[in-house]
Design a protein around this motif. Structure first.
Motif, PDB file in Angstrom:
ATOM      1  N   ASP A 437      54.200  87.440  22.617  1.00 59.85           N
ATOM      2  CA  ASP A 437      53.184  86.860  21.747  1.00 59.85           C
ATOM      3  C   ASP A 437      51.839  87.089  22.416  1.00 59.85           C
ATOM      4  OD1 ASP A 437      51.751  85.535  19.880  1.00 59.85           O
ATOM      5  OD2 ASP A 437      52.364  83.521  20.516  1.00 59.85           O
ATOM      6  N   MET A 438      50.988  87.881  21.781  1.00 62.26           N
ATOM      7  CA  MET A 438      49.695  88.246  22.360  1.00 62.26           C
ATOM      8  C   MET A 438      48.615  87.353  21.770  1.00 62.26           C
ATOM      9  SD  MET A 438      50.086  92.394  22.288  1.00 62.26           S
ATOM     10  CE  MET A 438      48.615  92.613  23.278  1.00 62.26           C
ATOM     11  N   ASP A 439      47.945  86.618  22.645  1.00 61.32           N
ATOM     12  CA  ASP A 439      46.891  85.705  22.208  1.00 61.32           C
ATOM     13  C   ASP A 439      45.645  86.481  21.804  1.00 61.32           C
ATOM     14  OD1 ASP A 439      48.509  83.547  22.741  1.00 61.32           O
ATOM     15  OD2 ASP A 439      47.781  83.320  24.802  1.00 61.32           O
ATOM     16  N   ASN A 440      44.951  85.958  20.820  1.00 61.41           N
ATOM     17  CA  ASN A 440      43.666  86.483  20.347  1.00 61.41           C
ATOM     18  C   ASN A 440      43.727  87.949  19.911  1.00 61.41           C
ATOM     19  OD1 ASN A 440      42.351  83.979  20.946  1.00 61.41           O
ATOM     20  ND2 ASN A 440      42.271  84.584  23.114  1.00 61.41           N
ATOM     21  N   PHE A 441      44.875  88.425  19.537  1.00 56.61           N
ATOM     22  CA  PHE A 441      44.982  89.827  19.076  1.00 56.61           C
ATOM     23  C   PHE A 441      44.303  90.020  17.722  1.00 56.61           C
ATOM     24  CE2 PHE A 441      47.161  93.581  17.400  1.00 56.61           C
ATOM     25  CZ  PHE A 441      47.010  94.438  18.482  1.00 56.61           C
ATOM     26  N   LYS A 442      44.044  88.870  17.085  1.00 62.60           N
ATOM     27  CA  LYS A 442      43.376  88.941  15.784  1.00 62.60           C
ATOM     28  C   LYS A 442      42.005  89.582  15.912  1.00 62.60           C
ATOM     29  CE  LYS A 442      42.080  85.989  11.861  1.00 62.60           C
ATOM     30  NZ  LYS A 442      40.664  86.399  11.849  1.00 62.60           N
TER      31      LYS A 442
END
Length: 453
Positions: A437-442
């Motif tokens: 789960d990659m944070d802030n990939f948005k």
């Protein structure tokens, strides 16, 4: 000299004898007969001569006075003919005029006019001539040919049009066996039969060396003792008819085989099974040892999609497979130890696959029917290949993400993971599943776009 003198008695006797002789001739003559005086009056006539007498009295037979005048001048028998009009047509009569010397007491020569009605003979002769000419014309223009064989067993007559490209001169005095294929197989041979034959089929050789199917009838010729003296008959070339029948029969057989192959394709829902069934049915229907069906892959070219039979890939066929295009036709290849047929499959003017069948080299060569049937099969396989490709595209769209090409949630969790777990259990192996789960990939997607993300 008085009437009672001997001289008068002799004259009277001569007149009586002359009259009796004329009367006897008239009565015994089978046709019309007249005794005519020099002034054209009729002295006597038999029963059949009454009509002729009436016509002469009316001046409707101008030929008789002319003939009498000529006979009287030469005192010789005269002959001629006359045509009379009757209610049922013209009447043809032959006339003979015989001058009769004047008997005692007669001052003028009389003439015996004898007629003969030859209307029937003339009509029969005309009918015979017309019949012979009609027969001659029919023989010459007919596609049939008539012939006759003499006691030596050679042709003595052949229709003027000849036979199978041979002129009459090339056939006369030659044996029929020289022109019949496998003449020894016919017992008896039509041309030499000692009995009536009807609608007998034989195979003969044409002037160009080709085979021709001929149907004929004949009857023997015999002498008074029943000895065979030859035969005569009539024949007709039916090669085109037999070729049409054979072509129609082949077309029906091809239609039956094609329907069988098409049914095997349509009865399957799975595209893979559809092509496998098509390969099996095609090989069996064409009597081949094996069959390969190829599909055209955008990246790899022609790839094997289905196979049946002796799974031996004829290496020589690969060269032709690589050269196939939408305009290619069926190709026959000899690739030891096989005879191979290769044909493309198309869909909407695009090459989408190929079919390859083969059989042992010692089998008969592929004939025209195989080429036609395989072409018809290729049309159906082209449709099946397209259906298979469409099926795979639909399955792929339903299992993957359109943007990334990765398996979607349903395909991954419901299909792929259970399948891999089952395989690991069967193999007795372990595995690890990583979840990231990659944070802030948005932010990456917002700045660079979803495609880049």
């Amino acid at each position: 000299m008085s009437k009672d003198s001997p001289a008068n008695d002799d004259d009277a006797g001569g007149q009586n004898n002359s009259g009796e002789m004329k009367s006897s001739v008239l009565d015994s003559y089978s046709d019309a007969a007249l005794v005519v005086r020099g002034d054209m009056t009729v002295a006597a006539a038999n029963d059949k001569g009454q009509v002729l007498k009436a016509l002469l009295d009316q001046g409707e037979i101008g030929e008789i006075p002319k003939m009498i005048a000529e006979a009287g001048a030469s005192m010789q028998v005269g002959t001629g003919s006359v045509v009379l009009s009757g209610s049922k047509g013209d009447i043809y009569m032959d006339l003979t005029v015989v001058p009769l010397a004047a008997a005692g007491g007669e001052t003028d020569t009389t003439y015996m006019v004898l007629s003969h009605d030859n209307t029937m003979e003339r009509n029969l002769r005309s009918a015979l001539v017309e019949s012979r000419q009609r027969y001659k014309d029919l023989v010459e223009v007919s596609s049939d040919f008539s012939w006759e064989v003499n006691e030596d067993g050679t042709f003595s007559f052949v229709s003027p049009g000849g036979v199978l490209g041979f002129t009459p001169e090339q056939l006369i005095d030659h044996r029929p066996q020289d022109f019949v294929l496998n003449a020894e197989d016919y017992n008896p041979l039509l041309f030499l039969s000692d009995r009536n034959e009807r609608n007998v089929e034989i195979w003969m050789r044409t002037s160009r060396g080709n085979s021709a199917c001929v149907v004929g009838s004949s009857r023997p010729l015999t002498d008074n003792n029943g000895k065979w003296m030859g035969a005569r008959g009539i024949c007709r070339d039916i090669t085109l008819e037999r070729e049409r029948e054979a072509a129609l029969r082949s077309a029906r057989e091809r239609e039956q085989l094609l329907n069988r192959i098409v049914k095997s394709i349509r009865d399957e829902v799975s595209p893979l099974n559809m092509l496998n069934n098509a390969a099996a049915t095609t090989s069996q229907a064409l009597g081949a040892s094996g069959c390969h069906i190829y599909r055209n892959d955008a990246e790899e070219g022609l790839v094997l999609a289905a196979e049946y039979g002796e799974l031996v890939e004829p290496e020589e066929a690969q060269k032709y497979l690589k050269e196939l295009n939408v305009d290619s036709s069926t190709v026959s290849v000899v690739a030891e130890p096989w005879r191979v047929l290769v044909t493309p499959t198309n869909y909407r003017q695009q090459l989408n696959g190929a079919i390859c069948i083969w059989k042992p080299l010692d089998d008969n060569d592929w004939d025209a029917n195989y080429f036609i049937l395989l072409g018809d099969v290729a049309n159906q396989i082209g449709i099946a290949n397209e259906q298979s490709a469409n099926h795979e595209r639909i399955v792929n769209l339903s299992r993957t993400d359109g943007m990334t090409g990765l398996l979607n949630r349903r395909a991954f969790f419901e299909d792929e993971l259970p399948r891999r777990f089952t395989r690991l259990e069967q193999d007795g192996q372990g595995a690890a599943l990583f979840y990231l789960d990659m944070d802030n990939f948005k932010l990456v997607n917002d700045i660079h776009g979803h495609q880049r993300g």
